[in-house]
Motif scaffolding. Sequence first.
Motif, PDB file in Angstrom:
ATOM      1  N   LEU A  62      -0.287  13.653  21.336  1.00 51.94           N
ATOM      2  CA  LEU A  62      -0.665  12.496  22.132  1.00 51.94           C
ATOM      3  C   LEU A  62      -0.838  11.241  21.283  1.00 51.94           C
ATOM      4  N   ASN A  63      -1.524  11.367  20.159  1.00 55.86           N
ATOM      5  CA  ASN A  63      -1.873  10.200  19.345  1.00 55.86           C
ATOM      6  C   ASN A  63      -0.999  10.122  18.107  1.00 55.86           C
ATOM      7  N   MET A  64       0.044   9.295  18.209  1.00 50.92           N
ATOM      8  CA  MET A  64       0.958   9.092  17.084  1.00 50.92           C
ATOM      9  C   MET A  64       1.147   7.594  16.873  1.00 50.92           C
ATOM     10  N   PRO A  65       1.405   7.187  15.630  1.00 49.59           N
ATOM     11  CA  PRO A  65       1.706   5.764  15.386  1.00 49.59           C
ATOM     12  C   PRO A  65       3.098   5.414  15.932  1.00 49.59           C
ATOM     13  N   ARG A  66       3.346   4.154  16.077  1.00 55.35           N
ATOM     14  CA  ARG A  66       4.631   3.591  16.511  1.00 55.35           C
ATOM     15  C   ARG A  66       4.898   3.840  17.992  1.00 55.35           C
ATOM     16  N   LYS A  67       4.833   5.079  18.457  1.00 60.28           N
ATOM     17  CA  LYS A  67       5.014   5.375  19.872  1.00 60.28           C
ATOM     18  C   LYS A  67       4.220   6.630  20.181  1.00 60.28           C
TER      19      LYS A  67
END
Length: 148
Positions: A62-67
Amino acid sequence: MRPTSLHIMLADDDEDDRLFFREAFEEVKINYQFSTFNDGEQLMDHINDPDNPLPDIIFLDLNMPRKSGLECLREIRGDERLKKISVAIYSTSSSEQDIEDTFVSGANVYIKKPNDFNMLKKILSDVVHINWQYITDGLNKDSFILSL
């Protein structure tokens, strides 16, 4: 008709989680192809390329950088070519809001990341053996969260 090999993709920015996931899948008794991506943008670039084969199941952190995983999920469900792919949210979050948002956005199942390797193997085995046609036809919030 089930393909001879299940094509599985995982997008997760945590290298240790990707390794843990891959090792668990190596012990699940199915024939599979496995691809990992460091973030949602990398995953979406890959599956939006018409030269790349589409997966059967995508596991999204769920929680990722960029997208984020939620952004990926919404893009997948909004694209006619991609919308039939089974999507499992795979996250450390147990926030009711995160669960609600992913349910409403069209995820097939929500999995809270286990810390135990044997539990992860059990969950992955359950997910790949689900009859996805039944799940998507009768999707309800009670069966949305997969837990042990």
